[in-house]
Motif scaffolding. Structure first.
Motif, PDB file in Angstrom:
ATOM      1  N   UNK A  48       0.864  -1.181   0.000  1.00  0.00           N
ATOM      2  CA  UNK A  48       0.000   0.000   0.000  1.00  0.00           C
ATOM      3  C   UNK A  48       0.900   1.230   0.000  1.00  0.00           C
ATOM      4  N   UNK A  49       0.552   2.225  -0.797  1.00  0.00           N
ATOM      5  CA  UNK A  49       1.408   3.415  -0.924  1.00  0.00           C
ATOM      6  C   UNK A  49       0.564   4.678  -0.824  1.00  0.00           C
ATOM      7  N   UNK A  97       4.973   9.359   0.920  1.00  0.00           N
ATOM      8  CA  UNK A  97       4.661   9.695   2.315  1.00  0.00           C
ATOM      9  C   UNK A  97       4.812   8.451   3.184  1.00  0.00           C
ATOM     10  N   UNK A  98       4.243   7.341   2.707  1.00  0.00           N
ATOM     11  CA  UNK A  98       4.339   6.120   3.496  1.00  0.00           C
ATOM     12  C   UNK A  98       3.978   4.919   2.634  1.00  0.00           C
ATOM     13  N   UNK A  99       4.602   3.790   2.930  1.00  0.00           N
ATOM     14  CA  UNK A  99       4.283   2.533   2.264  1.00  0.00           C
ATOM     15  C   UNK A  99       4.224   1.431   3.301  1.00  0.00           C
ATOM     16  N   UNK A 100       3.283   0.531   3.103  1.00  0.00           N
ATOM     17  CA  UNK A 100       3.160  -0.632   3.977  1.00  0.00           C
ATOM     18  C   UNK A 100       3.371  -1.883   3.133  1.00  0.00           C
ATOM     19  N   UNK A 101       4.303  -2.733   3.557  1.00  0.00           N
ATOM     20  CA  UNK A 101       4.597  -3.977   2.852  1.00  0.00           C
ATOM     21  C   UNK A 101       4.152  -5.133   3.726  1.00  0.00           C
ATOM     22  N   UNK A 102       3.252  -5.940   3.175  1.00  0.00           N
ATOM     23  CA  UNK A 102       2.696  -7.089   3.883  1.00  0.00           C
ATOM     24  C   UNK A 102       3.154  -8.361   3.174  1.00  0.00           C
TER      25      UNK A 102
END
Length: 825
Positions: free
Chosen positions: A780-781, A789-794
């Motif tokens: 998610x970016x 701003x932010x990224x989430x790596x799952x």
């Protein structure tokens, strides 16, 4: 940023997604689609119904609805309906191969070695046509049937008309008023229950409806009896007609059903009418018969299950099914909704609103035309109303069927890939006969330019269109593993990969310089030395695209065998062969040479740019690792220009994204959405081809996330030093770049996740949830003011990766399945 703030930020993102979903996934219109006239049926280039009606589908069964006031017209499609071909031949003949052609194969090759260009009697094209080309009919994809529902309403009396399709739920709607009466309709095509369902509702009024079914195929029987209208028929084939049946169940509520002698059904005095439709052919993906389904029994089972479940529950199950897939990945650009109907939005031209809708809608089209069907989506996906569609509505293997599946994994629709896998199993089985009979090769399999649902793998009927396609088709297969990291799947498809590689091991032949090349071949659909030999001078040897794909295939096969612990000797033979492959060459204009000789023309603006396959969908040219090859790619892109057909525009979007030029990628994506979209957002080549929709969505994914590079040096701090490089400069011939032999350690090398590699300046703020990256990761970016701003790596599987963002390469990061990490700027 603290953990609490991160949690709040992502919670807000999810709220935004929930509230914006409807606005970004609904197609709306204030008038019905055009009627499907005879002229439109006969000429795919004539605009009307196919460009305006709205599509429904469950991957096998499809429908389009017009929303007509006087009469609703639902075009029904089944992905297995083909006509004018053959099935049920013996195993060899069913492949379409020219039996015994291998005896003359070297005679054909001699024409290539002698440089017999053009189309004269002894030319490469003429010899290939004479000795290698198939004489078996390919056939074409065809419509199934039509469902018509007449209302008796007068459009002149209608007010407040609305027609819509919510791509998030897969539900279409129509509503309008006549005086005090209000009329609504709903439509959907259920994957869990494998039926098309409709509901007509009247408030302050009653409805009298006439329901009839038609088909352009041979009707064996049509009857209205009880609650049913049943159509049984045959699709004409050169050999072994395809049996089919369409069953329609009508629940009139408090109204009355009156069967008619012509097989239609009359509904009288109803306020609520529910219609359930099931349709099948006798097709099964069993080589070489392609037959065996009990369509009547399956139809009856589906209808009974749907009626037993009830309309409301059926719709609820359907909506949950579709929305669960649609919600996985959504793009949210920063724009103010215009409130325009979709046709006006397209007519107005470029806008962020249209670009946003196009991406989300393309995902809907993907899951609607490819899920658990026995064959993949074709040139029009699933939807076709023409008995003689453009390009047979077939499977073109020189980009189109591959492009149909570029976006499934990046856009988080991996389930849509299964039909492609099942089709590839059939091709490998059939292609073994083509490899042997056409080319004299007893190991592996071969496939040519055009395919159908009956295992056709032979060379095209025109010698100028001869090619191999096993390497490109296999690229999609291995890339699916790269995203999913599903070891069972890799075990399943490994024999197909190996078979493709085995064919090329035997098929490659030394050229005059001693390097190994593919021939006969072409560079898809393009011509060279046109002034000397004419526009049909297409056949060649060692075209750049072939050589790039052979390296890609051999590398993938080595990696797959290494991961599975198989075929050590075969791995070694591929490694020994790679240095012998013909190099990539930079020509006199500084371009990537399309041809083995420096024949490229700077004025050639052909829509195919096949010699940049190593840039995309391949992974071997990159601005981060092969700067000289990328500089040459830029020259090629400049030569080819900006004029494009639909799918070519989509491919150029992907090219420019891989070149890290976000504004140029956006230029093409913007053109695709605003200038290459019909009112129902179907892409036009022209005419309609769905690969542009899917390629455009793939281009959006490439602008926001790339993951094709691998880190083979864990301690390296720059991407140039860390990444695997597939081509190295020839020290003796600096304009030549030699293929690099992959070490088996590449199989365990972490993928590099490049965040926002080609973010357009036109998209300064936005977010995307649920992108997939190779290595088994979901990303998610959020970006603001053109910056991450932010990224989430799952992690969807145990794995290692590295992050590359704004010129910086992270250390190797390890996650277990289910774990996630947040990266902020």
């Amino acid at each position: 940023m603290s953990g609490m703030i991160r949690t709040i930020l992502w919670s807000c993102l999810l709220i935004v997604v929930a509230t914006q979903a409807k606005a970004q996934t609904v197609l709306r219109y204030d008038e019905p689609a055009s009627k499907f006239t005879t002229a439109q049926r006969e000429d795919p280039n004539k605009k009307g119904y196919m460009q305006e009606a709205l599509p429904l589908g469950n991957g096998r069964l499809g429908a389009m609805f017009s929303g007509g006031i006087e009469e609703e017209h639902l075009l029904i499609n089944d992905i297995t309906v083909w006509m004018n071909s053959k099935r049920g031949l013996d195993e060899v003949a069913q492949s379409g191969t020219r039996i015994g052609a291998y005896r003359e194969f070297d005679k054909v090759r001699e024409a290539y070695r002698n440089g017999n260009y053009g189309t004269s009697e002894n030319s490469m094209e003429a010899m290939s046509t004479k000795y290698l080309s198939s004489t078996q009919p390919l056939g074409n994809y065809a419509p199934f049937a039509d469902l018509y529902i007449s209302t008796g309403h007068d459009s002149a009396q209608v007010s407040a008309y609305s027609r819509s399709l919510d791509a998030r739920t897969g539900v279409g709607k129509v509503s309008y008023s006549i005086g005090e009466g209000h009329f609504t309709r709903e439509y959907f095509c259920s994957h869990p229950n494998d039926v098309v369902a409709l509901r007509y509702t009247a408030s302050n009024a009653t409805m009298d409806l006439d329901i009839r079914v038609e088909t352009f195929h041979d009707i064996k029987n049509v009857k209205a009896e009880g609650n049913y209208v049943v159509l049984t028929g045959e699709v004409p084939m050169v050999k072994d007609a395809i049996g089919f049946q369409q069953m329609v169940y009508i629940d009139p509520g408090k109204g009355k059903l009156v069967p008619q002698e012509d097989g239609s059904m009359r509904v009288v005095g109803a306020t609520k009418v529910k219609v359930y439709l099931s349709a099948y052919t006798d097709y099964l993906p069993v080589y070489p018969s392609f037959k065996g389904r009990n369509y009547a029994a399956d139809n009856k089972k589906n209808i009974q299950a749907a009626v037993g479940l009830g309309y409301d529950r059926l719709r609820s199950v359907h909506e949950k099914d579709v929305s669960s897939l649609m919600d996985r990945c959504q793009l949210h650009l920063d724009y103010q909704p215009s409130g325009m109907t979709t046709d006006r939005l397209v007519k107005k031209g470029a806008s962020l609103e249209l670009e946003n809708l196009y991406f989300n809608y393309s995902r809907y089209l993907q899951l609607s035309c490819s899920r658990t069907a026995p064959v993949p989506s074709n040139l029009q996906g699933l939807w076709n109303g023409h008995l003689d569609p453009a390009w047979n509505c077939d499977y073109h293997t020189d980009i189109n069927v591959e492009m149909n599946y570029w976006m499934v994994d990046p856009a988080n629709l991996s389930e849509s890939f299964r039909p492609y896998v099942e089709w590839m199993k059939v091709l490998a089985q059939s292609g073994a006969h083509t490899a042997r009979e056409t080319f004299g090769i007893n190991e592996g399999w071969s496939v040519g330019l055009n395919g159908n649902v009956f295992g056709f793998t032979a060379q095209n009927e025109h010698g100028r269109r001869h090619q191999q396609a096993g390497h490109w088709l296999s690229q999609n297969l291995f890339d699916h593993y790269a995203f999913t990291q599903d070891r069972d799947y890799l075990e399943e498809i490994y024999p197909i990969l190996k078979g493709a590689a085995e064919f090329f091991v035997a098929h490659l032949a030394p050229w005059k310089d001693g390097s190994l090349v593919v021939y006969p071949t072409w560079s898809p659909e393009n011509a060279y030395l046109v002034e000397e030999y004419g526009k049909l001078n297409k056949q060649t040897y060692g075209a750049a695209w072939d050589q790039q794909l052979v390296l890609n295939l051999f590398t993938d096969c080595i990696e797959a065998a290494t991961l599975l612990g198989k075929d050590k000797g075969f791995r070694r033979s591929l490694q020994e062969m790679i240095p012998q492959l013909s190099p990539q060459k930079i020509g006199q204009y500084g371009q990537i040479q399309e041809w083995p000789e420096d024949w490229d023309s700077p004025t050639d603006q052909h829509r195919h740019i096949s010699h940049l396959i190593a840039l995309h969908p391949g992974r071997d040219f990159s601005p981060l690792t092969t700067k000289e090859l990328v500089d040459a790619s830029l020259v090629t892109m400049e030569h080819r220009g900006d004029i494009s057909t639909g799918w070519s525009t989509a491919w150029k979007t992907c090219f420019w994204a891989r070149l890290h030029n976000g504004d140029k990628a956006h230029q093409f994506y913007q053109f695709l959405t605003a200038e290459r979209a019909y009112p129902n957002l179907f892409d036009f080549h022209p005419p309609f081809q769905i690969d542009g929709n899917f390629g455009g969505a793939a281009g959006v994914c490439e602008m926001l996330l790339q993951s094709h590079l691998r880190s083979v040096e864990a301690e390296a701090t720059t991407i140039e030093d860390a990444a695997f490089i597939a081509y190295k400069k020839d020290t003796d011939q600096p304009e030549h770049f030699l293929p690099v032999v992959p070490d088996e350690s590449l199989a365990e090398a972490p993928y590099i996740l490049h965040l926002l590699p080609a973010l357009p300046s036109a998209w300064p703020n936005g977010e995307i949830i649920g992108l997939r990256a190779r290595g088994g990761f979901e990303v998610d970016i959020i970006w603001e003011n053109g910056k991450l701003a932010e990224a989430k790596i799952h992690a969807t599987a145990d794995g290692d990766f590295r992050i590359y963002s704004e010129g910086k390469l992270s250390k190797v990061i390890s996650l277990k399945k289910g774990e996630e990490i947040v990266i902020d700027n």
